[in-house]
Design a protein around this motif. Structure first.
Motif, PDB file in Angstrom:
ATOM      1  N   SER A  34      32.361  49.748  57.647  1.00 53.03           N
ATOM      2  CA  SER A  34      32.220  49.069  56.117  1.00 53.03           C
ATOM      3  C   SER A  34      33.411  49.654  55.291  1.00 53.03           C
ATOM      4  O   SER A  34      34.098  50.575  55.747  1.00 53.03           O
ATOM      5  CB  SER A  34      30.893  49.559  55.326  1.00 53.03           C
ATOM      6  OG  SER A  34      30.968  51.111  55.069  1.00 53.03           O
ATOM      7  N   VAL A  35      33.812  49.019  54.435  1.00 52.42           N
ATOM      8  CA  VAL A  35      35.062  49.143  53.475  1.00 52.42           C
ATOM      9  C   VAL A  35      34.826  48.847  52.033  1.00 52.42           C
ATOM     10  O   VAL A  35      34.087  47.843  51.501  1.00 52.42           O
ATOM     11  CB  VAL A  35      36.111  48.273  53.938  1.00 52.42           C
ATOM     12  CG1 VAL A  35      37.359  48.680  53.041  1.00 52.42           C
ATOM     13  CG2 VAL A  35      36.616  48.462  55.401  1.00 52.42           C
ATOM     14  N   ASP A  36      34.774  49.983  51.351  1.00 50.45           N
ATOM     15  CA  ASP A  36      34.747  49.830  49.897  1.00 50.45           C
ATOM     16  C   ASP A  36      35.945  50.156  49.011  1.00 50.45           C
ATOM     17  O   ASP A  36      36.237  51.285  49.156  1.00 50.45           O
ATOM     18  CB  ASP A  36      33.442  50.673  49.485  1.00 50.45           C
ATOM     19  CG  ASP A  36      33.157  50.931  48.030  1.00 50.45           C
ATOM     20  OD1 ASP A  36      32.872  49.709  47.553  1.00 50.45           O
ATOM     21  OD2 ASP A  36      33.015  52.123  47.455  1.00 50.45           O
ATOM     22  N   VAL A  37      36.265  49.306  48.320  1.00 50.70           N
ATOM     23  CA  VAL A  37      37.474  49.218  47.404  1.00 50.70           C
ATOM     24  C   VAL A  37      37.324  49.480  46.064  1.00 50.70           C
ATOM     25  O   VAL A  37      36.521  48.859  45.536  1.00 50.70           O
ATOM     26  CB  VAL A  37      38.408  48.112  47.652  1.00 50.70           C
ATOM     27  CG1 VAL A  37      39.711  48.120  46.634  1.00 50.70           C
ATOM     28  CG2 VAL A  37      38.998  47.931  49.052  1.00 50.70           C
ATOM     29  N   GLU A  38      37.724  50.675  45.352  1.00 57.72           N
ATOM     30  CA  GLU A  38      37.723  51.024  43.729  1.00 57.72           C
ATOM     31  C   GLU A  38      38.921  50.305  43.306  1.00 57.72           C
ATOM     32  O   GLU A  38      40.113  51.004  43.333  1.00 57.72           O
ATOM     33  CB  GLU A  38      37.246  52.303  43.615  1.00 57.72           C
ATOM     34  CG  GLU A  38      37.388  52.620  42.110  1.00 57.72           C
ATOM     35  CD  GLU A  38      36.238  51.890  41.375  1.00 57.72           C
ATOM     36  OE1 GLU A  38      36.520  51.291  40.427  1.00 57.72           O
ATOM     37  OE2 GLU A  38      35.059  51.764  41.883  1.00 57.72           O
ATOM     38  N   LEU A  39      38.847  49.317  42.846  1.00 57.97           N
ATOM     39  CA  LEU A  39      40.414  48.644  42.478  1.00 57.97           C
ATOM     40  C   LEU A  39      40.993  49.412  41.337  1.00 57.97           C
ATOM     41  O   LEU A  39      42.140  49.460  41.265  1.00 57.97           O
ATOM     42  CB  LEU A  39      39.999  47.153  41.905  1.00 57.97           C
ATOM     43  CG  LEU A  39      41.131  46.393  41.753  1.00 57.97           C
ATOM     44  CD1 LEU A  39      42.337  46.066  42.826  1.00 57.97           C
ATOM     45  CD2 LEU A  39      40.908  44.852  41.009  1.00 57.97           C
ATOM     46  N   ALA A  40      40.227  49.955  40.375  1.00 61.33           N
ATOM     47  CA  ALA A  40      41.079  50.691  39.288  1.00 61.33           C
ATOM     48  C   ALA A  40      41.753  51.931  39.885  1.00 61.33           C
ATOM     49  O   ALA A  40      42.770  52.290  38.973  1.00 61.33           O
ATOM     50  CB  ALA A  40      39.848  50.990  38.116  1.00 61.33           C
ATOM     51  N   THR A  41      41.222  52.368  40.614  1.00 60.49           N
ATOM     52  CA  THR A  41      41.732  53.696  41.349  1.00 60.49           C
ATOM     53  C   THR A  41      42.744  53.399  42.450  1.00 60.49           C
ATOM     54  O   THR A  41      43.635  54.365  43.015  1.00 60.49           O
ATOM     55  CB  THR A  41      40.997  54.715  41.635  1.00 60.49           C
ATOM     56  OG1 THR A  41      39.984  54.523  42.694  1.00 60.49           O
ATOM     57  CG2 THR A  41      40.020  55.055  40.163  1.00 60.49           C
TER      58      THR A  41
END
Length: 71
Positions: A34-41
């Motif tokens: 799995s890959v989780d992206v936190e766009l803001a940071t």
């Protein structure tokens, strides 16, 4: 087999499309579950079946048009 979680910082992502592209490309790496992206940071958390080769992650991020930077 145990899972491993790695966190990376990716620069250059500015929208949901960018995040989707990074997610797709990292998701193609063998062993990634799995890959989780936190766009803001720019933080990207990758869960895998075992330790990942950071150079391989860097390569796919750069191929997608972004840069992996030191966390």
């Amino acid at each position: 087999m145990s899972t491993s979680t790695s966190t990376y910082k990716v620069s250059g992502m500015t929208c949901g499309g960018c995040a989707g592209k990074v997610t797709t490309e990292i998701g193609k790496v063998a062993g990634v579950s799995s890959v989780d992206v936190e766009l803001a940071t720019g933080q990207v958390t990758v869960t895998s079946e075992g330790p990942l080769d950071e150079a391989r992650i860097r390569d796919v991020v750069e191929e997608a048009g972004y840069e992996l930077v030191a966390v």
